[in-house]
Design an enzyme around this catalytic site. Sequence first.
Site, PDB file in Angstrom:
ATOM      1  N   TYR A  88       6.845  -3.973  -6.094  1.00 20.14           N
ATOM      2  CA  TYR A  88       6.594  -4.939  -4.605  1.00 20.14           C
ATOM      3  C   TYR A  88       6.172  -6.502  -5.213  1.00 20.14           C
ATOM      4  CZ  TYR A  88       4.875  -7.026  -0.036  1.00 20.14           C
ATOM      5  OH  TYR A  88       4.711  -7.313   0.705  1.00 20.14           O
ATOM      6  N   GLN A 109     -14.443  -5.682  -2.654  1.00 19.87           N
ATOM      7  CA  GLN A 109     -12.955  -5.720  -2.531  1.00 19.87           C
ATOM      8  C   GLN A 109     -12.908  -7.291  -1.477  1.00 19.87           C
ATOM      9  OE1 GLN A 109     -13.393  -3.068  -2.678  1.00 19.87           O
ATOM     10  NE2 GLN A 109     -11.608  -2.547  -1.652  1.00 19.87           N
ATOM     11  N   ASN A 130      -2.359 -11.368   3.633  1.00 19.07           N
ATOM     12  CA  ASN A 130      -2.987  -9.762   4.954  1.00 19.07           C
ATOM     13  C   ASN A 130      -2.942 -11.001   6.338  1.00 19.07           C
ATOM     14  OD1 ASN A 130      -4.247  -9.723   2.080  1.00 19.07           O
ATOM     15  ND2 ASN A 130      -4.611  -7.741   3.608  1.00 19.07           N
ATOM     16  N   LYS A 161       8.724  -9.500  -5.605  1.00 19.06           N
ATOM     17  CA  LYS A 161       8.708 -10.521  -4.711  1.00 19.06           C
ATOM     18  C   LYS A 161       8.972 -11.439  -5.989  1.00 19.06           C
ATOM     19  CE  LYS A 161       7.704  -9.111  -0.909  1.00 19.06           C
ATOM     20  NZ  LYS A 161       8.587  -9.695   0.806  1.00 19.06           N
TER      21      LYS A 161
HETATM   22  N1  UDP Z   1      -8.763  -0.437   1.688  1.00 16.60           N
HETATM   23  C1  UDP Z   1      -9.656   1.108   2.011  1.00 16.60           C
HETATM   24  N2  UDP Z   1      -9.889   1.696   3.085  1.00 16.60           N
HETATM   25  C2  UDP Z   1      -8.581   1.697   3.774  1.00 16.60           C
HETATM   26  C3  UDP Z   1      -7.352   0.660   3.745  1.00 16.60           C
HETATM   27  C4  UDP Z   1      -7.464  -0.162   2.479  1.00 16.60           C
HETATM   28  O1  UDP Z   1     -10.864   0.306   1.824  1.00 16.60           O
HETATM   29  O2  UDP Z   1      -8.293   2.755   4.146  1.00 16.60           O
HETATM   30  C5  UDP Z   1      -9.052  -1.764   0.948  1.00 16.60           C
HETATM   31  C6  UDP Z   1      -7.744  -1.509  -0.078  1.00 16.60           C
HETATM   32  O3  UDP Z   1      -8.510  -0.937  -0.736  1.00 16.60           O
HETATM   33  C7  UDP Z   1      -7.890  -3.603  -0.707  1.00 16.60           C
HETATM   34  C8  UDP Z   1      -7.996  -3.650   0.723  1.00 16.60           C
HETATM   35  O4  UDP Z   1      -8.483  -2.929   1.247  1.00 16.60           O
HETATM   36  O5  UDP Z   1      -8.677  -3.678  -1.340  1.00 16.60           O
HETATM   37  C9  UDP Z   1      -6.475  -4.310   1.416  1.00 16.60           C
HETATM   38  O6  UDP Z   1      -6.177  -3.055   1.619  1.00 16.60           O
HETATM   39  P1  UDP Z   1      -5.000  -3.055   2.822  1.00 16.60           P
HETATM   40  O7  UDP Z   1      -3.776  -2.234   2.436  1.00 16.60           O
HETATM   41  O8  UDP Z   1      -4.564  -3.742   3.603  1.00 16.60           O
HETATM   42  O9  UDP Z   1      -3.776  -4.203   1.539  1.00 16.60           O
HETATM   43  P2  UDP Z   1      -3.257  -4.943   0.666  1.00 16.60           P
HETATM   44  O10 UDP Z   1      -3.971  -6.007   0.225  1.00 16.60           O
HETATM   45  O11 UDP Z   1      -4.540  -4.980  -0.463  1.00 16.60           O
HETATM   46  O12 UDP Z   1      -2.203  -5.362  -0.069  1.00 16.60           O
END
Ligand code: UDP
Length: 341
Positions: A171, A237, A200, A175
């Site tokens: 990805y 995070q 996001n 991109k």
């Molecule tokens: N995340 C989480 N639990 C979930 C899904 C995501 O803790 O069930 C965390 C993921 O590890 C990341 C953040 O939430 O740190 C955002 O994840 P997302 O899949 O929305 O997209 P990203 O920002 O990583 O592209």
Amino acid sequence: MIDEVIARGIEEISRNFNVRDCVEDKRIIVTGGAGFIGSWLCDVLVENGAELVLCVDNLASGLRENISHLLERENFSFIKHDIVKPLEVEGRVDAILHLASRASPLEFEKFPIQIVKANTIGTWIALGIAKRKRARLLFTSTSEVYGDAEVIPTPENYNGNVSCVGVRSCYDEAKRCGEALCKAYERQHNLDVRIARIFNTYGPRMRAEGVYGRVIPRFIHQVLSGKPITIFGDGHQTRSFCYITDQIEGLLRLLCVENARGAVVNIGSPQEIEILKLAAVIQRVAARKVPLEFLPALPDDPRRRCPDITRARTLLGFEPKVSLEEGLRLTFEWFKEKFES
Ligand code: UDP
């Protein structure tokens, strides 16, 4: 039929920014137009008097139900087509919005080749159409081009901290290559390209299930079904979450503003929040409590993410308006109705 929350959102966007002035009587292609962000764009463009909105989507991650209400509109047309394959479009084209790509980190492990192709070959095909038609092209890039950024909030001139062979590279690197292709067409063919680095974004029409699910729809779905909220890693995070109507407004401003030719612009919310805190806010908005389940961190998951949106503010007059709490309330309302109907 279009949902109430979405209909109100479309009106709100059209009130905040004079979309009609820019898109009326224009013929616009939206690749990935059946996806979450793409379908919102199609809605706003159709409502604001575009002559034609041509949605091109192979329905790999997009959904027919996102655009089914538009099929009867005379200024909307849908072609089920994979943008990595050549596409002949008849007649004039004024603008191309190239969004087609899977975007969920959980999909990166399952469909890496499709993701690389959509953002490299797909971008090349879209640029070829723009070149032949002398159309303006907006490429939706991503905050992922910064990788695990060392500069927070991250400005556009930060060059990134990306692993070119990690699981997210399909990805991130694709991109980055898509952006390079856009700039190559600008330099070599004097094409009017604009690059949005989307941070996001969340709201109605996101998918919640399986590998398609991003953090907000997953958490909402878990809360609605009384299941534990899954926290990947320690939950410290961060991300910054932009409500869909703000994101659409930012993208349309970037498409429309005359002095944004060639611009690369972060579009997102500058409000950074830890994932653990997000889980708490969602439970508060839902007025429901569920346990947390801690799972291993995803590989190469960026520790922090937050945009510097100074450029979007000064160049586009962009300012996110919907607070996280309000956006989550609207999103929860939409999911609840969908889930319980
Ligand atoms: N995340 C989480 N639990 C979930 C899904 C995501 O803790 O069930 C965390 C993921 O590890 C990341 C953040 O939430 O740190 C955002 O994840 P997302 O899949 O929305 O997209 P990203 O920002 O990583 O592209």
